[in-house]
Design an enzyme around this catalytic site. Structure first.
Site, PDB file in Angstrom:
ATOM      1  N   ASP A 258       0.851  -1.174   0.000  1.00 39.07           N
ATOM      2  CA  ASP A 258       0.000   0.000   0.000  1.00 39.07           C
ATOM      3  C   ASP A 258       0.892   1.231   0.000  1.00 39.07           C
ATOM      4  OD1 ASP A 258      -2.349  -1.399   0.109  1.00 39.07           O
ATOM      5  OD2 ASP A 258      -2.486  -1.345   2.285  1.00 39.07           O
TER       6      ASP A 258
ATOM      7  N   ASP B 206      -3.007   4.722  -2.861  1.00 41.53           N
ATOM      8  CA  ASP B 206      -4.090   5.550  -2.335  1.00 41.53           C
ATOM      9  C   ASP B 206      -3.756   7.011  -2.601  1.00 41.53           C
ATOM     10  OD1 ASP B 206      -5.490   3.386  -1.410  1.00 41.53           O
ATOM     11  OD2 ASP B 206      -4.724   3.534   0.639  1.00 41.53           O
TER      12      ASP B 206
ATOM     13  N   ASP C 255       0.781   5.536  -0.231  1.00 38.39           N
ATOM     14  CA  ASP C 255      -0.118   6.682  -0.062  1.00 38.39           C
ATOM     15  C   ASP C 255       0.525   7.924  -0.639  1.00 38.39           C
ATOM     16  OD1 ASP C 255      -2.113   5.333   1.595  1.00 38.39           O
ATOM     17  OD2 ASP C 255      -0.521   5.237   3.094  1.00 38.39           O
TER      18      ASP C 255
END
Lengths: 156, 346
Positions: B17, B68, B19
């Site tokens: 993940d 994200d 960001d």
């Protein structure tokens, strides 16, 4: 050191390099030490017995070599393992746990009575225990070595 | 990502993940929903799966990486990069939509100041990280001489410890569907707990205790954990987790258990075989198996090449870099020498 290392010299060298090892038996040219080794995170109690020869003569290293036993914790054999149920040991009794470590090639010049236990046997035992712990954890013995299919520990 | 503490995602070893904050030049009157709509619209047609979330838009890559993208609007305040991000949960009434204070940039700068590069550790760890990918940089390279293609990924013990704490969290919550302890909260505690020169295990214990004790303190007053951006009090890192006492006390208990276990291992006796079972519970099966295999290969290679060192208590270690060898050889009672394990096979 040059020439055969006497048992007094062996004892002195052990006390200097590995002070946690104690002489628990002394008789003539023979001595037995006990002490702790903690290669990784487990402390192993180790016993080393040795008799210093007066002359090397025709005796071979199989007979002369220091005998190293793991007293505790108990070694854990793994039946059916391609390395053997315990890798790189000599079986010296009836029990599968009655073993001494085999840490050098007696047909090579890796070890002789001209060398000190403190600089060979003890560090090699640390190497052996490290390899043993890795073997138990992963199934792979990475410390190197060779296997003999017949017992060669003379005198047993 | 700005603090280089990215790890693979929940319970997996190959999902990541990432960001990023997308600063949008949008008017103050634009609603949170409109701001998220705007970014979502802009990303339409991108050849990836685009998923609208409450505060961000997620791009799912084929290689299982998630990106994200959080839209933000810069505020006209004197402090650099003070912004708001937007909260608009699908299905929630619009009066629950809101703007949320955020200054990730200032936080990342603060974290970097708190965690200066620890050169010896950084070189040793990164050498190993790159070696795992088949890349080498000179073992004796100065920390400033590391070539561009092999930048130092992890620069401090604090960040390595933070990664392990995040890994623990991911394993703990691998099967959970709700919100989990936020990375930024853990990063903030890591920054506060930073203490250059500590061993990695001591640092993991320190960070685990830091967060657990902060939760204990809040819980003892009947409060929920409240962690703020040290650079901007309005920026609350814990506004969505914990939601209740049970959530926070469960996490605190896990962190205490981890710290207790690590302390017992450091002070007591445990065989590698038994240790790995304990580690698997905290850090996951695959990563622990792989780490132990790598460790076993590395120690074996050192023994076979006589490059290992010993400690006076009968310990064995493998120097990671020449700088460390220099230190090690002064404490090693004897030098390693070549030998061949023999023995009979039964």
């Amino acid at each position: 050191m040059s020439g055969i290392v006497s048992i007094d010299q062996q004892i002195a060298m052990m006390a200097d390099k590995w002070p946690a090892f104690e002489v628990i038996r002394r008789e003539g040219a023979s001595a037995t030490w006990r002490g702790p080794l903690r290669p990784l995170l487990q402390t192993f109690s180790v016993e080393i017995s040795y008799r210093a020869p007066s002359v090397i003569g025709l005796l071979d290293n199989r007979r002369l070599q220091p005998r190293v036993r793991i007293l505790s914790p108990r070694l854990r054999p793994r039946r059916g393992d391609p390395e053997g149920q315990l890798p790189h040991v000599y079986y010296v009794g009836d029990s599968p746990l009655d073993v001494v470590l085999c840490m050098f090639d007696p047909d090579s010049d890796e070890w002789s009575p001209l060398m000190t236990i403190a600089e060979t046997t003890v560090p090699w035992a640390i190497d052996w225990i490290t390899s043993y712990e890795g073997w138990r954890a992963t199934g792979t013995w990475t410390g190197g070595g060779k296997h003999l299919e017949k017992p060669v520990l003379a005198g047993e | 990502m700005a603090i280089d503490a990215t790890i693979s995602t929940r319970g997996t070893d190959n999902e990541y993940d990432l960001d990023i904050v997308a600063e949008l030049d949008i008017p103050e009157w634009m609603t949170p929903n409109e701001a998220l709509d705007l970014l979502e619209e802009a990303l339409k047609g991108y050849p990836l799966e685009v998923v609208r979330q409450t505060r961000c838009i997620t791009l799912r890559y084929a290689d299982r990486m998630h990106l994200d993208i959080t839209p933000s609007r810069r505020l006209a305040t004197p402090k650099e990069r003070e912004s708001v991000i937007f909260h608009a949960k699908k299905g929630e009434p619009t009066h629950k939509h809101k703007s949320v204070a955020m200054n990730a940039w200032a936080f990342a700068e603060w974290y970097r100041r708190q965690t200066p590069t620890e050169e010896r550790f950084a070189l040793a760890l990164n050498k190993r990280l790159y070696a795992a990918d088949g890349m080498d940089f000179a073992a004796d390279a100065d920390v400033h001489e590391v070539p561009e293609q092999t930048p130092l990924i992890i620069k401090s013990v604090t960040t390595a410890g933070l990664q392990l704490i995040k890994r623990l969290r991911n394993v703990l919550y691998a099967n959970a569907s709700g919100r989990i302890p936020p990375s930024v909260m853990l990063s903030c505690h890591a920054g506060h707990a930073a203490s250059p020169g500590m061993s990695l295990s001591a640092m993991v214990i320190r960070q685990a205790r830091w967060t657990a004790r902060a939760i204990d303190a809040a819980a003892s007053r009947g409060h929920l954990l409240d962690v703020r951006n040290p650079e901007w009090h309005e920026d609350c890192f814990t506004d969505r987790w914990p939601e209740n006492q049970a959530q926070q006390t469960e996490f605190a208990r896990s962190l205490h258990d981890l710290a207790n276990g690590l302390e017992a291992i450091k002070n007591g006796d445990v065989q590698l075989e038994d240790l790995q079972n304990w580690l698997r519970d905290y850090f996951g099966e695959r990563v622990v198996t792989r780490s132990l295999d790598t460790f076993n290969e590395r120690t074996g290679r050192a023994i076979r090449s006589s490059s290992q060192r010993y400690t006076p208590s009968g310990g064995l270690f493998v120097p990671a870099a020449p700088a460390i060898i220099g230190v090690a050889s002064t404490i090693s009672p004897v030098a390693a020498r070549s030998h061949t394990n023999m023995g009979e096979r039964r």
